[in-house]
Motif scaffolding. Structure first.
Motif, PDB file in Angstrom:
ATOM      1  N   GLN A   7     -11.866  91.948 -55.012  1.00 31.97           N
ATOM      2  CA  GLN A   7     -11.064  91.409 -56.102  1.00 31.97           C
ATOM      3  C   GLN A   7     -11.535  90.000 -56.464  1.00 31.97           C
ATOM      4  O   GLN A   7     -12.054  89.272 -55.622  1.00 31.97           O
ATOM      5  CB  GLN A   7      -9.587  91.402 -55.726  1.00 31.97           C
ATOM      6  CG  GLN A   7      -9.231  90.563 -54.519  1.00 31.97           C
ATOM      7  CD  GLN A   7      -7.746  90.627 -54.215  1.00 31.97           C
ATOM      8  OE1 GLN A   7      -6.927  90.794 -55.106  1.00 31.97           O
ATOM      9  NE2 GLN A   7      -7.393  90.502 -52.947  1.00 31.97           N
ATOM     10  N   PRO A   8     -11.375  89.621 -57.723  1.00 34.32           N
ATOM     11  CA  PRO A   8     -11.931  88.346 -58.183  1.00 34.32           C
ATOM     12  C   PRO A   8     -11.223  87.146 -57.568  1.00 34.32           C
ATOM     13  O   PRO A   8     -10.036  87.186 -57.248  1.00 34.32           O
ATOM     14  CB  PRO A   8     -11.713  88.399 -59.695  1.00 34.32           C
ATOM     15  CG  PRO A   8     -10.531  89.303 -59.873  1.00 34.32           C
ATOM     16  CD  PRO A   8     -10.670  90.336 -58.795  1.00 34.32           C
ATOM     17  N   SER A   9     -11.989  86.084 -57.421  1.00 39.47           N
ATOM     18  CA  SER A   9     -11.417  84.820 -56.959  1.00 39.47           C
ATOM     19  C   SER A   9     -10.692  84.150 -58.120  1.00 39.47           C
ATOM     20  O   SER A   9     -10.800  84.575 -59.280  1.00 39.47           O
ATOM     21  CB  SER A   9     -12.536  83.905 -56.455  1.00 39.47           C
ATOM     22  OG  SER A   9     -13.408  83.565 -57.524  1.00 39.47           O
ATOM     23  N   GLU A  10      -9.963  83.091 -57.815  1.00 38.61           N
ATOM     24  CA  GLU A  10      -9.267  82.355 -58.869  1.00 38.61           C
ATOM     25  C   GLU A  10     -10.265  81.769 -59.867  1.00 38.61           C
ATOM     26  O   GLU A  10     -10.003  81.709 -61.065  1.00 38.61           O
ATOM     27  CB  GLU A  10      -8.415  81.242 -58.253  1.00 38.61           C
ATOM     28  CG  GLU A  10      -7.233  81.751 -57.435  1.00 38.61           C
ATOM     29  CD  GLU A  10      -6.296  82.633 -58.264  1.00 38.61           C
ATOM     30  OE1 GLU A  10      -6.040  82.289 -59.443  1.00 38.61           O
ATOM     31  OE2 GLU A  10      -5.831  83.663 -57.739  1.00 38.61           O
ATOM     32  N   GLN A  11     -11.409  81.349 -59.365  1.00 41.24           N
ATOM     33  CA  GLN A  11     -12.441  80.791 -60.239  1.00 41.24           C
ATOM     34  C   GLN A  11     -12.976  81.853 -61.197  1.00 41.24           C
ATOM     35  O   GLN A  11     -13.211  81.575 -62.382  1.00 41.24           O
ATOM     36  CB  GLN A  11     -13.577  80.215 -59.395  1.00 41.24           C
ATOM     37  CG  GLN A  11     -14.652  79.518 -60.218  1.00 41.24           C
ATOM     38  CD  GLN A  11     -15.744  78.929 -59.345  1.00 41.24           C
ATOM     39  OE1 GLN A  11     -15.730  79.073 -58.128  1.00 41.24           O
ATOM     40  NE2 GLN A  11     -16.702  78.260 -59.963  1.00 41.24           N
ATOM     41  N   GLN A  12     -13.153  83.079 -60.693  1.00 44.13           N
ATOM     42  CA  GLN A  12     -13.650  84.158 -61.548  1.00 44.13           C
ATOM     43  C   GLN A  12     -12.598  84.572 -62.578  1.00 44.13           C
ATOM     44  O   GLN A  12     -12.929  84.874 -63.729  1.00 44.13           O
ATOM     45  CB  GLN A  12     -14.078  85.340 -60.679  1.00 44.13           C
ATOM     46  CG  GLN A  12     -15.369  85.066 -59.918  1.00 44.13           C
ATOM     47  CD  GLN A  12     -15.564  85.947 -58.702  1.00 44.13           C
ATOM     48  OE1 GLN A  12     -14.620  86.579 -58.207  1.00 44.13           O
ATOM     49  NE2 GLN A  12     -16.786  85.988 -58.187  1.00 44.13           N
TER      50      GLN A  12
END
Length: 359
Positions: free
Chosen positions: A288-293
């Motif tokens: 799952q994507p990071s907050e940055q992504q």
């Protein structure tokens, strides 16, 4: 008349040697590496061995040509490509901080386009060290062969001015490259085959529609869904590649081993997200994507849709003789953040903590 022949001869030598260095040597080395790799040697070792063929080529080059009497004219056609490759590599390592998944290494491989075959091997095997190893060893061996040949033939240089600065620059770049490599291998990742599991996989073994030697898992019955046009472009984590490559092989109709390439890639998770957000791919298989992504997607006016397919967990393993049996999440974070460096700080013996992680 005699005073005019020397510059003309020098010019011809410089042009011919430059073409050999920029075109001839890369082709010969890459043909050699594709041949040697058939012997079931590792790609890294095969690249090093293939580069050694430039040593006798340099020796023969010295015998064949009328060599200029100055250092610059004789060696710069070979040393300039070497310096160029080392400068680009050092810059890429600095910008990418040694992270081979950084997009800067894609630009590096484009800028050393004579070694395109080597770059493809590096992409498919994940061994990006090959992209600098081959030009480094190849050009150095050619220059060494040239020096040995000229010495044996007694073709000494009359003008050596500028030799020390050029050799000093080459030496400095070699030392910088070695230091960057050491920094990466000891701080960014730890790759010790005796202590870690080697997760490197060959994407060739899992290529969709490969007729021989494929390691993909075939369906036991025909797929209930078929896609025969407008095939989605898929990308994702290397570890997930066998999964989505199997899906492509099972679902994509009308494609074969050669035509499927535009529709499947393995840029690894960080670059796969960038490709998805940039519209270069349609679907990715990754964590799952990071907050940055997520932020990057929002900045581009996009919302990422996530469909969970599987769950995974991180497992931390210590030596069986280590008296520390439990660590909190906070302690683990502190260890990998470099805030806790000794087992004594978490109730163990006075031993340094070496935090291994996946390559």
């Amino acid at each position: 008349m005699g005073s005019q022949e020397k510059p003309v001869g020098n010019k011809r030598y410089i042009i011919e040697t430059s073409l050999m260095a920029i075109v001839g040597l890369p082709i010969l080395m890459q043909v050699a590496v594709f041949t040697i790799v058939q012997l079931s040697l590792s790609e890294l070792l095969a690249s090093a061995l293939a580069s050694l063929i430039t040593l006798p080529i340099g020796y023969l080059w010295a015998k064949k040509n009328n060599l200029p009497s100055s250092f610059f004219a004789r060696y710069l056609p070979v040393l300039i490509p070497l310096i160029y490759c080392l400068l680009l590599w050092s810059l890429a390592m600095f910008i990418g901080k040694g992270d081979f998944t950084h997009s800067v290494f894609e630009y590096f491989m484009l800028l050393i386009f004579p070694f395109l075959g080597t770059s493809l091997i590096a992409i498919f095997t994940g061994q990006l060290w090959i992209t600098i190893l081959m030009p480094l060893v190849g050009y150095l061996c050619f220059a060494l062969g040239l020096a040995i040949g000229t010495k044996k033939l007694g073709k000494n240089m009359n003008v050596t001015r500028g030799r020390l600065p050029v050799l000093g620059l080459c030496s400095a770049l070699l030392i910088l490259t070695a230091c960057q490599g050491y920094q990466r291998e000891t701080h960014l990742v730890t790759e010790n085959s005796a202590l870690t599991v080697n997760e490197t996989i060959s994407l060739w073994d899992y290529a969709p529609f490969k007729k021989e030697g494929s390691r993909l898992t075939a369906l036991s019955s025909p797929a209930t869904i078929n896609i025969d046009n407008e095939w989605p472009r898929v990308d994702g984590a290397t570890a997930a590649y066998p999964i989505y490559a199997s899906a492509v092989q099972a679902l994509y109709q009308g494609l074969d081993y050669n035509s499927v390439d535009p529709y499947i890639a393995s840029r690894r998770t960080p670059e796969a997200y960038k490709a998805l957000i940039a519209g270069k791919t349609d679907l990715i298989f990754a964590a799952q994507p990071s907050e940055q992504q997520k932020k990057l997607a929002a900045e581009n006016g996009l919302t990422l849709t996530m469909v969970p397919l599987a769950q995974e967990a991180f497992v931390f393993i210590a030596n069986k003789d280590n008296p520390v049996k439990n660590l909190s999440v906070e302690q683990i974070r502190a260890i990998y953040a470099g805030q806790i460096n000794n087992w004594q700080e978490v109730g163990g013996e006075n031993w340094d903590i070496i935090g291994y992680q996946r390559p």
